[in-house]
Enzyme design. Structure first.
Site, PDB file in Angstrom:
ATOM      1  N   GLU A   1       1.026  -1.072   0.091  1.00  0.00           N
ATOM      2  CA  GLU A   1       0.155  -0.089   0.076  1.00  0.00           C
ATOM      3  C   GLU A   1       0.971   1.245   0.002  1.00  0.00           C
ATOM      4  OE1 GLU A   1      -3.152   0.365   2.995  1.00  0.00           O
ATOM      5  OE2 GLU A   1      -3.042  -1.540   3.222  1.00  0.00           O
TER       6      GLU A   1
ATOM      7  N   ASP B   1      -6.365   8.816   9.811  1.00  0.00           N
ATOM      8  CA  ASP B   1      -4.794   8.472  10.197  1.00  0.00           C
ATOM      9  C   ASP B   1      -4.425   9.191  11.706  1.00  0.00           C
ATOM     10  OD1 ASP B   1      -3.769   7.113   7.844  1.00  0.00           O
ATOM     11  OD2 ASP B   1      -3.982   8.920   6.855  1.00  0.00           O
TER      12      ASP B   1
END
Ligand SMILES: Cc1ncc(COP(=O)(O)O)c(C=O)c1O
Lengths: 248, 394
Positions: free
Chosen positions: A34, A45
C-alpha cells in the site's frame, strides 16, 4: 497467501528513495504494497501517518509528482494507492487513468469514498483496471459487508491480490494507535467475513509486533503493517531490517 | 438497525453534500439519521426541546429595531435578530442543545465536539453539564489563544478542552481531530458538529435545529413592521446561522445574503471567501465549495474571526449560492471591525467578530438600494474584546 501487506508513505523520506524502497519490498517477496498518497487532511490517520504525510508534502510530494515518480517502475510489488478522495477528484478520472497507466498501481484504497457516492468516477476507474478496495470496519454489519463486497466485486481468482483483497479494519479509531489490540474479536470478525467471501482478507490498523502479525496469518488473513513501518523508516532503519522478522 | 439513508443527502443542481465518510463512521451515521428522524416525529422530544429552548436558552430571542444605525447607513429600517442574547451568547446553543438531547435519547454517554470561535464549544459544554453528559472539545491552538475566555468557560462547565496543534491550529484541524476521536469512540460517543457541515446527516440536522432563528424572526418582523424586509442577511462560516435565518425566507421575494470572511487580501491563504476563491471538492465528509490548491490539498485560510476561518462553505448554503437563491458576499477584517464599532456606538450592542461581517455589508446594501433589512446578529462580542482592544486601539 500473501504474508504481509506493508504501507509506505510516498515521499517520506523522499520521492527519490521510493524506487529503491519498492524494489527492496519486491526482493523480500512481497506481492503487494500500500502506497500512501500524502493528503493535507488525513482524517482517518493517527499521528505517525499524519506526520509522514506532512513531511512528504513539505518535501514536494504532490499527487502528480508521486505518480510521475512511479511511472515506468517495474521492479515493484503491485501497488494499492491509499489516499483520500479530493486529490483524485481534482485530477479527474480521465486524466487519472492516463497517469496510472505506466505505474505499478493496481488498485485504489480511498478512505473517504463509500460505494455509491461517486458511482461514475468509481466505475470508470474500475473499467480501466483500478478497482476500489472494499473496506470493512468493526462497525460494518454483516449485511452491509455483503453489500460492500458486491458493490466492489472480486475480479476473480486470476486477478492479483492487490485487486482482490478486502481490507478489514481491526478496531475502532484511526491508523497506528493500536497499542495491544485485542486480537480475539478480530479473529471472530475474520471468521465471520470468511463465511461471506472467498476473497483474500487483509487485516490492518495498529499491528506492529511479529506475534500479532503471525496471529493474523493463523486466521488465514494478510496482516497490514503501516505506522510501525513508517515510524521505523523515519528512525533510520532499513526496509529489510524492519520487515524480515515479521515475515518469518 | 438501518443500513441506508432515508433523507435526501444532496443539495442543489450540483448535488453537493453527500456522505464521504470513512467506513467506520457509516453505520454510526445511519443510526444518527434514524434517531434524528424518530426524534422529529416524537412529540415528547419536540416538547422537551421547546421547553429547554425557552427556559434554558432564553428563546424566543428579541428582534431589536436599530433606528440610529439605520439612519447612519441610510436605511429606512434595520432589525437585529438577537442570537447574542441566548444563553452562552451565540446561535450555536440551538443546535448543541438539540443534539445533546438527541445523544442522550440514543443512549450515548459521551460527547465530542470541535470549536473555532469557542462558541460552539461553550454551548456544547453547557448543554452537556445540564444533561449530565461527559464532553471533550477539540480546539486549534491558534483559536485557543485568540478566544481564551471561551476556553475558560468550557473548563468551568467541566469539559475537557483538547488543544490541536496541527497545521494552522484553527477550525479545520479541530474538525479533523474530532472526526478521528469519534471514529475511536463511536460506540459510546456522539459527535456534535457545530455547523451545517460534514457528512450527511449533519448538514440537514444542524440546519433543522437552527431554523428556529428565521421562523421567529419572520413572525417578529411581520408583527413589528407589518411587512417583510427587502433584505435578510447573516454571516457564513460553515453556514449554520445563515441557513437558520435565511431558509424560512426562501419562499419570499426578497434578497437573501450570506457574508463570508474576506480576511486581509484576495490571494489564496488570505481569506475564507469560498464562493469566489473555491472550487468544488470534498472535505470533512461532504462535497462543497472548498478553498484548495492545485493539488486538491486544502488551502490555508485567514480571518480575524475564528468562527468564519474555515476553508469550506456548508454544502446546502453553497448549493443555494450556486443556484442563485442566496447571494454570497465578502467583508474584510477591517470592514468587520468598522461594522462592529458602528453598532457599538449607535446601538450599545457589542457584536461577535463573525456577526460583524454581516454588519460590514450594510452600507453596500444601502448603496444598492436596500431600505429595510433584517440582520442575524449571531453572537456577542465579549469573547473578542482583546481583538477589539488591540485592533481598534481602545
Ligand atoms: C457568533 C458566531 N457567528 C457565526 C459563526 C459561524 O458559523 P456558522 O456559519 O455555522 O453560523 C460562529 C462560529 O463559530 C460564531 O461563533
Amino acid at each position: 497467501m500473501n504474508p504481509l501487506l506493508p504501507f509506505l508513505m510516498a515521499g517520506d523520506p523522499s520521492l527519490e528513495a521510493l524506487p529503491q524502497l519498492l524494489s527492496g519490498a519486491k526482493a523480500l517477496g512481497l506481492d503487494a504494497l500500500e502506497l500512501g498518497l500524502p493528503h493535507s487532511d488525513p482524517i482517518a490517520d493517527g499521528p505517525v501517518l499524519q506526520a509522514a504525510a506532512h513531511r512528504a508534502i513539505d518535501g514536494g510530494a504532490t499527487p502528480l509528482r508521486v505518480l510521475e515518480a512511479l511511472a515506468g517502475l517495474t521492479d515493484s510489488p503491485d501497488l494499492v494507492l491509499f489516499t483520500y478522495l479530493n486529490p483524485l477528484l481534482q485530477i479527474g478520472a480521465a486524466r487519472l487513468k492516463k497517469l496510472l497507466a505506466p505505474t505499478p498501481v493496481r488498485a485504489l484504497l480511498v478512505v473517504d469514498l463509500p460505494f455509491g457516492e461517486e458511482p461514475a468516477f468509481e466505475a470508470d476507474l474500475r473499467a480501466a483496471g483500478y478497482p476500489m478496495v472494499p473496506l470493512l470496519a468493526p462497525t460494518t454489519p454483516l449485511d452491509r459487508a455483503r453489500q460492500i463486497l458486491a458493490e466492489r466485486p472480486d475480479p476473480g481468482a486470476s486477478a492479483p491480490f492487490a485487486q482482490r483483497f478486502a481490507y478489514v479494519v481491526a478496531r475502532l479509531g484511526v491508523t497506528g494507535t493500536g497499542q495491544g489490540t485485542d486480537l480475539a474479536p478480530v479473529r471472530r470478525r475474520v471468521t465471520d467475513l470468511q463465511a461471506l467471501t472467498t476473497r483474500p482478507l487483509a487485516v490492518g490498523f495498529g499491528l506492529s509486533d511479529a506475534a500479532s502479525l503471525a496471529a493474523v496469518r493463523t486466521m488465514g488473513a494478510t496482516p497490514v503493517v503501516g505506522s510501525a513501518l513508517v515510524q521505523a523508516l523515519a528512525n533510520g532503519k532499513g526496509l529489510g531490517e524492519i520487515l524480515a522478522p515479521g515475515l518469518r | 438497525m438501518t443500513d441506508s439513508f432515508a433523507l435526501p443527502t444532496r443539495f442543489g443542481a450540483q448535488q453537493l453534500g453527500g456522505c464521504y465518510a470513512p467506513e467506520t463512521l457509516m453505520q454510526p451515521l445511519f443510526d444518527l439519521e434514524a434517531a434524528f428522524r424518530a426524534a422529529l416525529g416524537d412529540p415528547a422530544f419536540l416538547a422537551e426541546l421547546k421547553g429547554e429552548l425557552r427556559h434554558f436558552v432564553g428563546r424566543p430571542t428579541p428582534l431589536t429595531p436599530a433606528p440610529r444605525l439605520a439612519a447612519k447607513l441610510g436605511l429606512r429600517a434595520l432589525f437585529l435578530k438577537r442570537e447574542d442574547l441566548t444563553h452562552t451568547g451565540a446561535h450555536k446553543i440551538n443546535n448543541a442543545l438539540a443534539q445533546a438531547l438527541l445523544a442522550r435519547r440514543m443512549g450515548k454517554t459521551e460527547i465530542i465536539a470541535e470549536t473555532g470561535a469557542g462558541q460552539h464549544g461553550v454551548a456544547t459544554a453547557a448543554a452537556c453539564a445540564r444533561l449530565g453528559l461527559s464532553c471533550t472539545v477539540y480546539m486549534g491552538v491558534t483559536d485557543m489563544a485568540r478566544q481564551a475566555p471561551n476556553v475558560a468557560r468550557m473548563r468551568l462547565f467541566g469539559t475537557k478542552v483538547e488543544p490541536v496543534a496541527a497545521g494552522q491550529g484553527t477550525l479545520k484541524e479541530a474538525v479533523n481531530e474530532a472526526l478521528r476521536a469519534w471514529a475511536g469512540r463511536c460506540d459510546r460517543a456522539h459527535y456534535i458538529l457545530g455547523s451545517a457541515l460534514g457528512p450527511h446527516p449533519f448538514p440537514t440536522m444542524v440546519r433543522t435545529f437552527q431554523t428556529v432563528i428565521g421562523e421567529e424572526a419572520r413572525a417578529q418582523v411581520l408583527e413589528q413592521s407589518g411587512a417583510l424586509p427587502d433584505t435578510v442577511i447573516a454571516c457564513a462560516g460553515g453556514g449554520s446561522n445563515g441557513l437558520g435565518l435565511l431558509v424560512p425566507f426562501l419562499g419570499d421575494g426578497l434578497r437573501r445574503v450570506a457574508v463570508e470572511a474576506g480576511g486581509h487580501g484576495k490571494a489564496l491563504g488570505e481569506h475564507a471567501a469560498r464562493l469566489d476563491g473555491g472550487r468544488l471538492g470534498v472535505l470533512h465528509g461532504c462535497k462543497t465549495l472548498l478553498l484548495q490548491d492545485e493539488h486538491g490539498h486544502t488551502a490555508e485560510t485567514a480571518s480575524i474571526s475564528a468562527g468564519l476561518d474555515y476553508p469550506a462553505l456548508g454544502p446546502e448554503l453553497a448549493g443555494f449560492a450556486l443556484d442563485g437563491q442566496v447571494e454570497v458576499r465578502r467583508a474584510s477584517d477591517e470592514e468587520a471591525l468598522a461594522g462592529a464599532r458602528l453598532l457599538c456606538e449607535t446601538e450599545g450592542i457589542l457584536p461577535a467578530l463573525e456577526s460583524s461581517h454581516a454588519l460590514a455589508l450594510l452600507s453596500a446594501l444601502a448603496a444598492e438600494g436596500a431600505a429595510t433589512v433584517l440582520l442575524g446578529l449571531s453572537g456577542r462580542g465579549d469573547k473578542d474584546l482583546s481583538t477589539y482592544q488591540s485592533r481598534l486601539g481602545i
